[in-house]
Design a protein around this motif. Structure first.
Motif, PDB file in Angstrom:
ATOM      1  N   TYR A 130       0.840  -1.148  -0.058  1.00  0.00           N
ATOM      2  CA  TYR A 130       0.011  -0.010  -0.061  1.00  0.00           C
ATOM      3  C   TYR A 130       0.830   1.167   0.007  1.00  0.00           C
ATOM      4  O   TYR A 130       2.066   1.192   0.499  1.00  0.00           O
ATOM      5  N   PHE A 131       0.536   2.110  -0.311  1.00  0.00           N
ATOM      6  CA  PHE A 131       0.906   3.583  -0.343  1.00  0.00           C
ATOM      7  C   PHE A 131       1.172   4.012   1.286  1.00  0.00           C
ATOM      8  O   PHE A 131       0.255   3.794   1.779  1.00  0.00           O
ATOM      9  N   GLY A 184     -17.082  -9.056  -4.755  1.00  0.00           N
ATOM     10  CA  GLY A 184     -16.226  -7.984  -4.152  1.00  0.00           C
ATOM     11  C   GLY A 184     -15.039  -8.431  -3.251  1.00  0.00           C
ATOM     12  O   GLY A 184     -15.119  -9.559  -2.716  1.00  0.00           O
ATOM     13  N   ILE A 185     -14.105  -7.476  -3.102  1.00  0.00           N
ATOM     14  CA  ILE A 185     -13.149  -7.924  -2.150  1.00  0.00           C
ATOM     15  C   ILE A 185     -12.745  -6.755  -1.298  1.00  0.00           C
ATOM     16  O   ILE A 185     -12.502  -5.724  -2.067  1.00  0.00           O
ATOM     17  N   ALA A 186     -12.971  -6.631   0.075  1.00  0.00           N
ATOM     18  CA  ALA A 186     -12.603  -5.474   0.707  1.00  0.00           C
ATOM     19  C   ALA A 186     -11.425  -6.104   1.457  1.00  0.00           C
ATOM     20  O   ALA A 186     -11.198  -7.099   2.159  1.00  0.00           O
ATOM     21  N   HIS A 187     -10.283  -5.654   1.652  1.00  0.00           N
ATOM     22  CA  HIS A 187      -8.964  -5.989   2.049  1.00  0.00           C
ATOM     23  C   HIS A 187      -8.138  -4.735   2.528  1.00  0.00           C
ATOM     24  O   HIS A 187      -8.588  -3.685   2.445  1.00  0.00           O
ATOM     25  N   LEU A 188      -7.634  -5.315   3.652  1.00  0.00           N
ATOM     26  CA  LEU A 188      -6.741  -4.314   4.632  1.00  0.00           C
ATOM     27  C   LEU A 188      -5.717  -4.878   5.291  1.00  0.00           C
ATOM     28  O   LEU A 188      -5.544  -6.233   5.387  1.00  0.00           O
ATOM     29  N   ALA A 189      -4.626  -4.297   5.724  1.00  0.00           N
ATOM     30  CA  ALA A 189      -3.383  -4.717   6.366  1.00  0.00           C
ATOM     31  C   ALA A 189      -2.973  -3.514   7.408  1.00  0.00           C
ATOM     32  O   ALA A 189      -3.257  -2.538   7.110  1.00  0.00           O
ATOM     33  N   GLY A 190      -2.451  -4.117   8.469  1.00  0.00           N
ATOM     34  CA  GLY A 190      -2.203  -3.020   9.472  1.00  0.00           C
ATOM     35  C   GLY A 190      -2.972  -2.186  10.295  1.00  0.00           C
ATOM     36  O   GLY A 190      -2.647  -1.009  10.726  1.00  0.00           O
ATOM     37  N   LEU A 191      -4.399  -2.344   9.825  1.00  0.00           N
ATOM     38  CA  LEU A 191      -5.387  -1.604  10.385  1.00  0.00           C
ATOM     39  C   LEU A 191      -6.304  -2.666  11.149  1.00  0.00           C
ATOM     40  O   LEU A 191      -6.454  -3.882  10.968  1.00  0.00           O
ATOM     41  N   ALA A 223       0.542  -0.351   6.097  1.00  0.00           N
ATOM     42  CA  ALA A 223      -0.881  -0.535   6.362  1.00  0.00           C
ATOM     43  C   ALA A 223      -1.660   0.345   5.328  1.00  0.00           C
ATOM     44  O   ALA A 223      -1.088   0.982   4.648  1.00  0.00           O
ATOM     45  N   GLY A 224      -2.759  -0.145   5.213  1.00  0.00           N
ATOM     46  CA  GLY A 224      -3.626   0.275   3.979  1.00  0.00           C
ATOM     47  C   GLY A 224      -5.005  -0.498   3.810  1.00  0.00           C
ATOM     48  O   GLY A 224      -5.310  -1.553   4.437  1.00  0.00           O
TER      49      GLY A 224
END
Ligand SMILES: Nc1ncnc2c1ncn2[C@@H]1O[C@H](COP(=O)(O)OP(=O)(O)OP(=O)(O)O)[C@@H](O)[C@H]1O
Length: 376
Positions: A161-162, A198-205, A251-252
């Protein structure tokens, strides 16, 4: 052979002119000189992310490359032999891995060899102003497989992620069969929605943010009648995917939605999270984009529209694709212009009374067997 001059300031005047013209140059064995690189952007000139893509293409096509430095306004690309194999490209920043794929995939599709080619693409997997990797997996590739016979698989090993980037995507492209061609696509019937995925994705949050994105997207879709409970029921499934902290450098978050249409059309909508945007807004934005794409009434969304132009130009026979009623995107017109500079593909645009544009293209039937026969 003299280099063909490509004016990088034409129409969109952005990075896509570089990617499309270099892919075609590599396939056709036609040297090009791209001038006024990204003249439609501020600041103009080559950016790190484009340079990384061009260097990857140069490696694959044993090209002589000049001017590929950050900020450069002229790039010369003189292709040699395309060699299938394993390649890695890393923009170091969070530059979009999917745009590295956009330049390299067409080149490797046709490369005959004993084993599949493998591309390891680093950087941002879910960046703004580019397809998210989930868009490639669930919209672009299924569409290209079904309608053009394109074969490639994409696996996300690590999301990036940015601003940290650090994503890692593995692309497997089966060896090209000598003489094999892409098939022409005919996607004219705008059928009913068979499913929304659909896919809702996240990391570090916090994990609940994934559910918040999902719920707000579902709510917005339901407000527009896209729900299993509607009089015309639409199955909707959004998967929530939280990446492991030890497998994601930063994270993102983000969400990608897609509507599968009877007749083979695909419409996407997506959004990328950032610190200033709450998760519910991210979900709503993606749903709004999907709804807007569905309301445009085409068989492809505004991004697929430009991404398939190169495939139409290379395919054997006449492709025809019904696009939305709001006129063709500048990106699409630019991709058509590039294809016409480098190939003999013939494009024809018909605007129907309803406002929909049908893109027709008699492709060149590219095959790796005798590249010189493909030349304009
Ligand atoms: N939300 C999106 N979903 C899917 N694809 C997208 C999305 N946004 C952009 N794209 C695709 O990403 C590509 C962007 O090309 P463009 O020339 O604008 O970008 P770029 O290489 O980042 O260059 P520049 O920095 O010059 O804008 C296009 O093929 C477009 O279809």
């Amino acid at each position: 052979m003299n280099a063909l001059i490509i004016d990088g300031s034409v129409l969109e005047g952005g990075g896509q002119i570089l990617r499309n013209s270099i892919s075609l140059s590599a396939l056709l064995g036609r040297p090009i000189s791209i001038q006024k690189v990204r003249n439609g952007r501020k600041p103009p000139g080559l950016k790190n992310q484009h340079r990384t893509g061009i260097e990857l293409a140069a490696q694959i096509a044993s090209a002589r490359l000049t001017g590929a430095t950050n900020g450069s306004s002229t790039v010369e690309f003189a292709p040699g032999q395309i060699t299938p194999g394993d390649y890695t490209a890393d923009p170091v920043t969070a530059g979009a891995a999917t745009l590295l794929l956009q330049i390299s995939l067409p080149i490797l599709l046709f490369a005959p060899g004993a084993a599949p080619s493998k591309l390891t693409l680093k950087g941002g997997t879910n960046a703004t102003m580019a397809p998210q990797i989930d868009y490639i997996q669930h919209i672009f590739l299924p569409f290209a497989r079904r309608h053009f016979g394109l074969k490639a698989e994409v696996e996300v090993l690590t999301r990036g992620y940015f601003p940290r980037g650090g994503g890692n995507v593995l692309v497997t492209i089966p060896p090209g069969v000598p003489g094999a061609k892409l098939t022409a696509a005919s996607v004219l019937e705008r059928g009913a929605i068979t499913r929304i995925g659909g896919i809702a994705h996240l990391a570090g949050l916090p994990t609940h943010l994934g559910q918040t994105m999902t719920d707000s997207a579902l709510r917005r879709l339901a407000q527009h009648g896209f729900t299993p409970d509607a009089p015309v029921p639409v199955p909707v499934e959004i998967e929530c995917r939280r990446e492991r902290n030890d497998n994601t450098p930063g994270a993102g978050s983000g969400i990608v939605l897609w509507a599968e249409l009877a007749g083979g059309g695909m419409i996407g909508g997506s959004a990328v999270g950032n610190k200033k945007k709450d998760a519910a807004t991210v979900g709503e934005e993606a749903a709004d984009e999907l709804i807007k794409g569905l309301e445009a009434g085409g068989c492809v969304d505004e991004w697929l529209e430009d991404q398939i132009i190169i495939l139409m130009a290379l395919a054997e026979g006449t492709s025809e694709v019904r696009c939305g009623k709001n006129g063709l995107q500048l990106h699409t017109k630019t991709a058509i212009w590039v294809a016409e500079q480098l190939t003999d593909a013939k494009f024809d645009l018909t605007v129907e009374d309803s406002g929909h544009t049908i893109i027709r293209c008699k492709g060149i039937g590219y095959t790796a067997a005798a590249p010189e026969e493909n030349l304009k």
